[in-house]
Write a protein that holds these residues in place. Sequence first.
Motif, PDB file in Angstrom:
ATOM      1  N   TYR A   1      38.913  46.246  34.159  1.00 34.47           N
ATOM      2  CA  TYR A   1      37.990  45.853  35.287  1.00 34.47           C
ATOM      3  C   TYR A   1      38.290  44.798  36.037  1.00 34.47           C
ATOM      4  O   TYR A   1      37.581  44.214  36.890  1.00 34.47           O
ATOM      5  N   ALA A   2      39.717  44.268  35.925  1.00 33.06           N
ATOM      6  CA  ALA A   2      40.050  43.043  36.345  1.00 33.06           C
ATOM      7  C   ALA A   2      40.146  43.071  37.892  1.00 33.06           C
ATOM      8  O   ALA A   2      39.938  41.973  38.668  1.00 33.06           O
ATOM      9  N   LYS A   3      40.336  44.217  38.588  1.00 29.44           N
ATOM     10  CA  LYS A   3      40.120  44.142  40.030  1.00 29.44           C
ATOM     11  C   LYS A   3      39.120  44.536  40.701  1.00 29.44           C
ATOM     12  O   LYS A   3      39.058  44.811  41.885  1.00 29.44           O
ATOM     13  N   ARG A   4      38.003  44.687  39.868  1.00 27.29           N
ATOM     14  CA  ARG A   4      36.571  44.878  40.616  1.00 27.29           C
ATOM     15  C   ARG A   4      35.916  43.897  41.091  1.00 27.29           C
ATOM     16  O   ARG A   4      36.295  42.594  40.664  1.00 27.29           O
TER      17      ARG A   4
ATOM     18  N   VAL B   1      43.327  22.259  39.374  1.00 25.86           N
ATOM     19  CA  VAL B   1      43.333  23.202  40.222  1.00 25.86           C
ATOM     20  C   VAL B   1      42.238  24.032  39.899  1.00 25.86           C
ATOM     21  O   VAL B   1      42.290  24.829  38.713  1.00 25.86           O
ATOM     22  N   ALA B   2      41.153  24.398  40.817  1.00 27.22           N
ATOM     23  CA  ALA B   2      40.233  25.687  40.338  1.00 27.22           C
ATOM     24  C   ALA B   2      40.410  26.601  41.452  1.00 27.22           C
ATOM     25  O   ALA B   2      40.182  26.280  42.527  1.00 27.22           O
ATOM     26  N   GLU B   3      40.332  27.951  40.976  1.00 25.64           N
ATOM     27  CA  GLU B   3      40.186  28.933  42.053  1.00 25.64           C
ATOM     28  C   GLU B   3      39.373  30.020  41.332  1.00 25.64           C
ATOM     29  O   GLU B   3      39.297  30.083  40.202  1.00 25.64           O
ATOM     30  N   ASN B   4      38.642  30.758  42.369  1.00 26.23           N
ATOM     31  CA  ASN B   4      37.950  32.219  41.851  1.00 26.23           C
ATOM     32  C   ASN B   4      38.525  33.216  42.831  1.00 26.23           C
ATOM     33  O   ASN B   4      37.456  34.062  43.282  1.00 26.23           O
ATOM     34  N   PHE B   5      39.688  33.121  43.217  1.00 29.17           N
ATOM     35  CA  PHE B   5      40.296  34.463  44.135  1.00 29.17           C
ATOM     36  C   PHE B   5      40.437  35.699  43.003  1.00 29.17           C
ATOM     37  O   PHE B   5      40.054  35.701  41.938  1.00 29.17           O
ATOM     38  N   ARG B   6      40.397  36.832  43.733  1.00 24.58           N
ATOM     39  CA  ARG B   6      40.620  38.067  42.961  1.00 24.58           C
ATOM     40  C   ARG B   6      41.956  37.719  42.332  1.00 24.58           C
ATOM     41  O   ARG B   6      43.095  37.122  42.478  1.00 24.58           O
ATOM     42  N   PRO B   7      42.245  38.277  40.921  1.00 27.89           N
ATOM     43  CA  PRO B   7      43.261  37.923  40.129  1.00 27.89           C
ATOM     44  C   PRO B   7      44.724  37.965  40.829  1.00 27.89           C
ATOM     45  O   PRO B   7      45.554  36.935  40.202  1.00 27.89           O
ATOM     46  N   ASP B   8      44.880  38.820  41.443  1.00 27.57           N
ATOM     47  CA  ASP B   8      46.288  38.834  42.165  1.00 27.57           C
ATOM     48  C   ASP B   8      46.628  37.950  43.221  1.00 27.57           C
ATOM     49  O   ASP B   8      47.745  37.723  43.502  1.00 27.57           O
ATOM     50  N   VAL B   9      45.653  37.551  43.935  1.00 32.83           N
ATOM     51  CA  VAL B   9      45.668  36.649  45.024  1.00 32.83           C
ATOM     52  C   VAL B   9      46.653  35.239  44.586  1.00 32.83           C
ATOM     53  O   VAL B   9      47.557  34.978  45.518  1.00 32.83           O
TER      54      VAL B   9
END
Length: 413
Positions: free
Chosen positions: A151-154, A111-119
Motif C-alpha cells: 500500500y506504500a503508494k496509496r 529533517v521531517a517530510e511527509n511526501f509520497r515515499p518516492d518523492v
Amino acid sequence: MPVPSGQEPQDSQARQDQQDERKGPLKRFRILDLTRVRAGPTCIRQFADWGADVIKIESPEYMEVSDGWGGLRDGPDFQNLHRNKRSLTINLKDPQGRRIFLDLVKDADVVAENFRPDVKFRLGIDYETLKAINPRIVYASISGFGQDGPYAKRPGFDHIVQGMGGLMSVTGDPAHGPMRTGIAVADTGAGLYCAMAIMTALLEREVSGQGQWVQVSLLQAMIAMCDFQAARWLFLKEIPGQPGNNHPTSIPTGVYPTADGYINIAAGEQAMFRRLVNAMGVPELMEREEYSTEQGRSDNRASLNAELSALTRQRTTAEWMQRMEEGQVAAGPINRMNEVFADPQVKHLGIATPVRHRRLGDVEMVGQPFSLSRTPSQMRTAAPDRGDDTDALLRELGHTEEDIARLRREGVI
C-alpha cells in the motif's frame, strides 16, 4: 514568473526580534520542516513550541504549490499548526535551490517530510543522501501506509485510515453503521508518535553520535491508538463491536439525558457505583441482585441505563453536576467548544494561548497540553507568511543582497 514576498520591513524586523527571544529546552535544535497538511505539522509543532529553530521549507509562490490548505493560510487550522516557525521559499527542483537546502542540512538536527515515499528520492533529498552530508541528521518520514509494502503508494487520508485501522468499527451506534471521529485522530496520532520517535532518536544520538531514519505511518499510529480494543483481538481473538456511548466493559459508563442536555457518568466499579446511587438518591439500586455486581450490571446494561436515564431527566445538568461533585462521582457535562473554553478549569489551565498576528491582530491558539516547571513552552509568533524569513536565512548562509536578488529573479526562491 517569480513574485516578491511583499513583506513590510517593520514586520520583518518584528519577526526577527521575536525569533531572537526563542527560549526553551529544545532551543539548541534546528529542524528543517518539509511537512504539509496535518500529521507532519502536528509533529513539528511540538518542537517549535519548545524552542527549536524550525525552518518551514515552502515552494516559491509563483509555483502555485500550497501547503494543502489552499488560500486558508490565515485560517485557524494553518495558524494553529504552523506558529513559532520561520518560512523559507526554495524551488527544490532547481539545482540551486537544492544546494541551498543541502547547505542548511549541514548544521541541522532534524529533517521531517511527509511526501509520497518516492518523492524524496526524485528530489535527491532522501536519508542516505543527507546522511552523507551530515551523519548526525535525524530524518523523519510520515506516510499513510509505510515507506514500502503493497500500500506504500496509496494516498493516506485520516478518514481512510480510521476505517482501515479499526477505529470506525468500534465507534458509533450499531444501528447507524461505522462512524468516524470528529477529529483527525489518525493524523494527530501519527504526528505525536513521530515527535516521540524524533525525540528518541535525538536522545540516542547523544550516545552514538549518529542520526537515523525515523518512519511513522498513519496506519500504524491508528492501530496503536486503538490500544485495548486491538489487544482484545490479539490476546482473546474477540472482535470488538460498536458500544455507542457505553463503555465496552465498565457499566454504567456513558451519556445520560438531563432536563436541559446531557451528562457523562463513569461508575462501573463497585465503590463508584455505590457513590452514584447514593448521589442520585436511589441507594436501593445497589442492593438489587441484577445490579449488585460489575458482571450483573454489564449483563443488564440496557435496563440499568433505562432506569438511570429516567432519573437523570428529572434535573438539569448543573444540578446533577453539583450532586456528583458532592458525592465524588466521576461525571462531567458534554460541552460545545464555546463551553469548553468558558469552563473555569480550562481557563485556569491556560491552554488558550494568545499570540499577535500582523493582519489578524490578537488571536488565540491551542497551547501545549503539558508543562515544565523551569522551561515552559512559548507562543512567540503566529504562523509565517510564505517566504517571510527567506532573506534573513539566506544571509545567515552567507548570501549577499545581490545573490538573493538574483535567486529571486531566477525563481530559485
